[in-house]
Write a protein that holds these residues in place. Sequence first.
Motif, PDB file in Angstrom:
ATOM      1  N   ASP A 115      -9.832  -6.239  -3.973  1.00  0.00           N
ATOM      2  CA  ASP A 115      -9.039  -6.158  -2.755  1.00  0.00           C
ATOM      3  C   ASP A 115      -7.815  -7.066  -2.778  1.00  0.00           C
ATOM      4  O   ASP A 115      -7.062  -7.107  -1.812  1.00  0.00           O
ATOM      5  N   PHE A 116      -7.614  -7.799  -3.848  1.00  0.00           N
ATOM      6  CA  PHE A 116      -6.410  -8.632  -3.951  1.00  0.00           C
ATOM      7  C   PHE A 116      -6.078  -8.882  -5.413  1.00  0.00           C
ATOM      8  O   PHE A 116      -6.886  -8.633  -6.314  1.00  0.00           O
ATOM      9  N   LYS A 117      -4.855  -9.381  -5.631  1.00  0.00           N
ATOM     10  CA  LYS A 117      -4.380  -9.659  -6.989  1.00  0.00           C
ATOM     11  C   LYS A 117      -3.858 -11.083  -7.088  1.00  0.00           C
ATOM     12  O   LYS A 117      -3.424 -11.685  -6.094  1.00  0.00           O
ATOM     13  N   ILE A 118      -3.883 -11.607  -8.311  1.00  0.00           N
ATOM     14  CA  ILE A 118      -3.219 -12.853  -8.673  1.00  0.00           C
ATOM     15  C   ILE A 118      -2.175 -12.496  -9.721  1.00  0.00           C
ATOM     16  O   ILE A 118      -2.493 -11.807 -10.700  1.00  0.00           O
ATOM     17  N   ILE A 119      -0.935 -12.924  -9.521  1.00  0.00           N
ATOM     18  CA  ILE A 119       0.088 -12.658 -10.533  1.00  0.00           C
ATOM     19  C   ILE A 119       0.441 -13.962 -11.237  1.00  0.00           C
ATOM     20  O   ILE A 119       0.432 -15.038 -10.642  1.00  0.00           O
ATOM     21  N   ILE A 120       0.762 -13.847 -12.527  1.00  0.00           N
ATOM     22  CA  ILE A 120       1.036 -15.017 -13.364  1.00  0.00           C
ATOM     23  C   ILE A 120       2.311 -14.776 -14.145  1.00  0.00           C
ATOM     24  O   ILE A 120       2.420 -13.791 -14.892  1.00  0.00           O
ATOM     25  N   GLU A 121       3.278 -15.655 -13.957  1.00  0.00           N
ATOM     26  CA  GLU A 121       4.529 -15.598 -14.714  1.00  0.00           C
ATOM     27  C   GLU A 121       4.487 -16.689 -15.780  1.00  0.00           C
ATOM     28  O   GLU A 121       4.274 -17.871 -15.468  1.00  0.00           O
ATOM     29  N   TYR A 145       6.136 -11.614  -6.199  1.00  0.00           N
ATOM     30  CA  TYR A 145       5.145 -11.863  -5.137  1.00  0.00           C
ATOM     31  C   TYR A 145       5.510 -11.063  -3.887  1.00  0.00           C
ATOM     32  O   TYR A 145       4.658 -10.371  -3.304  1.00  0.00           O
ATOM     33  N   ASN A 146       6.754 -11.163  -3.450  1.00  0.00           N
ATOM     34  CA  ASN A 146       7.171 -10.525  -2.203  1.00  0.00           C
ATOM     35  C   ASN A 146       7.149  -9.004  -2.284  1.00  0.00           C
ATOM     36  O   ASN A 146       7.150  -8.323  -1.260  1.00  0.00           O
ATOM     37  N   SER A 147       7.127  -8.466  -3.503  1.00  0.00           N
ATOM     38  CA  SER A 147       7.133  -7.013  -3.690  1.00  0.00           C
ATOM     39  C   SER A 147       5.738  -6.447  -3.906  1.00  0.00           C
ATOM     40  O   SER A 147       5.600  -5.245  -4.158  1.00  0.00           O
ATOM     41  N   THR A 148       4.718  -7.295  -3.808  1.00  0.00           N
ATOM     42  CA  THR A 148       3.343  -6.847  -4.052  1.00  0.00           C
ATOM     43  C   THR A 148       2.457  -7.324  -2.912  1.00  0.00           C
ATOM     44  O   THR A 148       1.918  -8.446  -2.949  1.00  0.00           O
ATOM     45  N   PRO A 149       2.293  -6.517  -1.849  1.00  0.00           N
ATOM     46  CA  PRO A 149       1.572  -6.971  -0.649  1.00  0.00           C
ATOM     47  C   PRO A 149       0.140  -7.426  -0.902  1.00  0.00           C
ATOM     48  O   PRO A 149      -0.378  -8.265  -0.169  1.00  0.00           O
ATOM     49  N   GLU A 150      -0.506  -6.894  -1.934  1.00  0.00           N
ATOM     50  CA  GLU A 150      -1.907  -7.250  -2.175  1.00  0.00           C
ATOM     51  C   GLU A 150      -2.070  -8.577  -2.913  1.00  0.00           C
ATOM     52  O   GLU A 150      -3.203  -9.027  -3.151  1.00  0.00           O
ATOM     53  N   SER A 196     -12.231 -15.657  -4.126  1.00  0.00           N
ATOM     54  CA  SER A 196     -12.124 -14.568  -3.157  1.00  0.00           C
ATOM     55  C   SER A 196     -10.830 -14.792  -2.377  1.00  0.00           C
ATOM     56  O   SER A 196     -10.243 -15.879  -2.417  1.00  0.00           O
ATOM     57  N   ALA A 197     -10.403 -13.771  -1.670  1.00  0.00           N
ATOM     58  CA  ALA A 197      -9.201 -13.929  -0.852  1.00  0.00           C
ATOM     59  C   ALA A 197      -9.407 -15.029   0.179  1.00  0.00           C
ATOM     60  O   ALA A 197      -8.498 -15.813   0.464  1.00  0.00           O
ATOM     61  N   ASN A 198     -10.611 -15.116   0.715  1.00  0.00           N
ATOM     62  CA  ASN A 198     -10.904 -16.136   1.724  1.00  0.00           C
ATOM     63  C   ASN A 198     -10.906 -17.538   1.117  1.00  0.00           C
ATOM     64  O   ASN A 198     -10.399 -18.490   1.728  1.00  0.00           O
TER      65      ASN A 198
END
Length: 488
Positions: A75-81, A100-105, A159-161
């Motif tokens: 239900d969510f993502k982590i992005i890594i640059e 980040y701003n272009s990926t709501p999840e 988790s997202a929480n």
Amino acid sequence: MLDTSAQKSIDNLKKILTNEDMTFNEQTTKHFLILPFLTSLGYDITDPNVLKHEFKPANLRGNNDKVDYALDLGDFKIIIEAKPLNTNIKRHYHQLQKYYNSTPEVQLGIITDGRNYHFFTDFYYENLMDIEPFYSLDVLNLTDYDFYFLNLLSYTKISANSIREATEEIIFRDKLLTSFKKTLEELPPEFIKLVVKDFYPHAVTKKVIEKATVIAKQVGANRLDLSIIDESIIMSNERVEQLDSPTTVPAEEVAPETPADSEVKEDKPAKKEPEVSAPQSEELETTLVEIETTPPPTKRPSLRKGERVSLTMDDPPLTKLKVGLGWDVSSQQGTKFDLDVHVFLLNENQKVPKEEFFIFYNNPQSPDGSTNLLKDSRTAGNNTETVFVELDKVSSEVEKIVFIVTIYDALTREQNFSMVNNAFIRMTNAETGEEMFQFDLANGGGPETCLIVGEIYRYNEDWKFTAVGNGYQSDIQQLCTNFGVQLA
């Protein structure tokens, strides 16, 4: 703490980082440092359903707009640059922000050079990455709290929480520590009065407060060790073991006012140490309002980014405001450059109560009649727009009024705020014409296309203003979605 296997992986990373025979570009940094780091946290880097390489956010159109990694956790993502080892990763925050701003999840953004990891979330505005990381760590110098934090990010714990709770805990910790230190160092009159009233059996007069302040400063200089506060923040062993439910400070106990750190205070002339006698019964008790009220400044204060100022502490309280927003566009720009002012009146959930509380050129007045954007207020050579705000008319549903400037059609025209100079927001008493303060934003911005200039917000019975000055790579469509407005 991390398990034994994870600890060994971290120890191996330290050996690689200190191996002087190795050289690192972006690819070797990924292979030898970043991917093993993710493995140490329990992520299966061989599973394409979990770790996605060269992830392209759906809302970005450029072929090269790809983030190095995305961890897909349902239900969510982590992005890594990723950047090569020893890169100044602060210079690339804007790149991570765009993804980040272009990926709501996305719930967590990370930028790293394999040794330093900086962690971002959207604590202040939903789906808009914060300007500064809420946490950072150095693999070669990990603390006990770093290990606690990494455990929260491990595959079996995250988790997202848990991300949201960890973010709140860390931000509350840092802001509370800053506030405690600032209060103990400055000893504002309202703080002294609150303490004295707890034990003093007589009227707490102005003289009593002045005497107590002198004594408190002496005690602070000679007896008080502020490092105690730092130590009290560090988690105990018992606290570290409670990883499944990190404690956060309840919102009703501590409500962070804004992304700001400090209040604006007017300079006062130095006072001699007062000679104070015992309070007499005929002395009138000095009220808190009297203590906090100072004569109006002879020169309009200029705010710094992050500073706050009260709008309504004066008696009678201020109700009518004239808010001016202005800027200069670089004369070298050949294409038409069009900036627009938008105002969002938000409730406690950071959403508009209804869409009519989004103020712009086609909807210049809020439904409660409190906020009015003047139409066509810009003239040749005068890039200034004006918003009138009547605080006593603001709906009880509204907790915050956010002032935003965006560049129209910025992506198509390849324009951003690096081409804008001398931007400011100025607050004026609309009834008296007195200019109260001005916030001048720094020139030489980056690739941002949206600028949150400042906010007016409720704080108990008061209204305050915060000089925000944060830029984002975003457009009005995304801002409207974040704040609960659906554009046609």
